[in-house]
Design an enzyme around this catalytic site. Sequence first.
Site, PDB file in Angstrom:
ATOM      1  N   GLU A  91      -5.687  -8.763   0.566  1.00 23.96           N
ATOM      2  CA  GLU A  91      -6.746  -8.689   1.500  1.00 23.96           C
ATOM      3  C   GLU A  91      -7.996  -8.696   0.940  1.00 23.96           C
ATOM      4  OE1 GLU A  91      -6.181  -4.736   3.452  1.00 23.96           O
ATOM      5  OE2 GLU A  91      -4.118  -5.512   3.968  1.00 23.96           O
ATOM      6  N   GLU A 102       0.904  -1.129   0.018  1.00 23.35           N
ATOM      7  CA  GLU A 102      -0.039   0.236   0.006  1.00 23.35           C
ATOM      8  C   GLU A 102       0.874   1.306   0.029  1.00 23.35           C
ATOM      9  OE1 GLU A 102      -2.802  -0.095   3.192  1.00 23.35           O
ATOM     10  OE2 GLU A 102      -4.174  -1.603   1.926  1.00 23.35           O
TER      11      GLU A 102
END
Length: 456
Positions: A262, A162
Amino acid sequence: MKTSAIAAMGALAAGVSATPSMAPQQKRADITPVTVKGNAFFQGDKRFYIRGVDYQPGGSSKASDPIADADSCKRDVEKFKALGLNTIRVYTVDNSKDHDACMGYLADAGIYLALDVNSPNYSINRAKPARSYNKAYLQSVFATIDAFEKYDNTLLFFSGNEVINDDKSSECAPYVKATDRDMRSYINARKYRKIPVGYSAADVAENRLEMANYMNCGPDGARSDFFAFNDYAWCDPDKTSSDWEQKAKNFSSYSIPLFLSEYGCNKNTRTFNAVSGLYGDSMASVYSGGLVYEYSEEGSDYGLVKIDDGKVTEKDDFAALKKALAGTPSPSGDGGYKSSGEASKCPTKSDHWNVDLKDDELPAQPDGVKDFFDNGAGKAPGLTGGSQDSGSDKVETAGAADGAVTTGASTTSSGASASGSGSAAAGSLKAPSFAAAPLVASMVVVASTLFGASML
Ligand SMILES: *[C@@H]1O[C@H](CO)[C@@H](O)[C@H](O)[C@H]1NC(C)=O
Ligand SMILES: *[C@@H]1O[C@H](CO)[C@@H](O)[C@H](O)[C@H]1NC(C)=O
């Protein structure tokens, strides 16, 4: 950061290559290392789909290592077994600690580890990507590789997590890709097993495809071994997701393994209908499974269990995921994977993609990194100190694969060779996404550091 701290880090970096360590391989007859072939993972000659959860008890704010403690690991492995998992992802480890016990418990249960190599203070900082891409940083990353390469159940390394979370921060992509390249080069130079290296992208629709293509474009020596992204779009009680179907189409010609790092929307009561989609025949040719966010409840309502005073209590979500996984075997055969494919085309600069470099350019390897290739990373720094200010704001660019080491790592005897991305591939940096609420597109906030952002 104070100059004294910078000096201290300089000393740290200077001292590290003095004691190369080559720990003995911990071979286990019952664990077949996973390899990459085309756009899929293989366990020997059998296709391998990640059936996992994200595991970082303690959550975001603490930089702590959940797999250095043998007792809590043993306790949680029982839960992983009950869920029917074959993989866990860990976001932060202390590379100076011993992991033999926990990696052994996981191996006993047939469970592999997908590991982020970054930690809060050793990571690419979104606000100063050039400065944070430096020798002290790579030393920590390489020390993490040293600590885990010996386990046959180390599945893969995430080079970054991220780091890019909006249009502007896509300017960090070259540093992520340079780190990814350097990790692969280190694995090759040290003649370690060809453990796959790749990036885990935030759930940001605006430049998801650009980032995926970027990590798989340009010279082979700078292309990733796989790509992963976070995806919260499929929410229960929906039985299908047009968004997921469209993404599978958009990625249908992607040539390296793709999976969800995720997933698990929590807007409504979770029944994990997405599991049947993810492992269904129509997605299997494009995706290699995924990791449910997340094992422990950390205050954002994504947990499968609650941990209080060392005691684990299952939430309803635990039984729901267990049921969904048990009712969804992985596809039979090879799932229609592609045994070979083309490199992606590098994205062009746009409102959503803020990269100026040519397709064949990346930040040059920091001076001194070759020492690590030759002698090992040396003493692991652990989680204290930090590297984010050890570099310079001015970084030279070079040919994307200049300095890349593309041969040397050993393949396993299991047959499949690491390919898909050619020989070596790119890598990237990871910003620890400590297990706070996942960074979904609607929640993106520009924070001043990677860490800050990941702790939303
Ligand atoms: C699929 O690709 C198109 C064209 O690039 C894009 O507009 C669309 O948002 C993508 N869809 C998804 C769900 O990612
Ligand atoms: C991480 O870096 C910050 C800022 O430099 C520092 O204050 C903190 O002590 C570091 N953490 C550890 C565990 O060393």
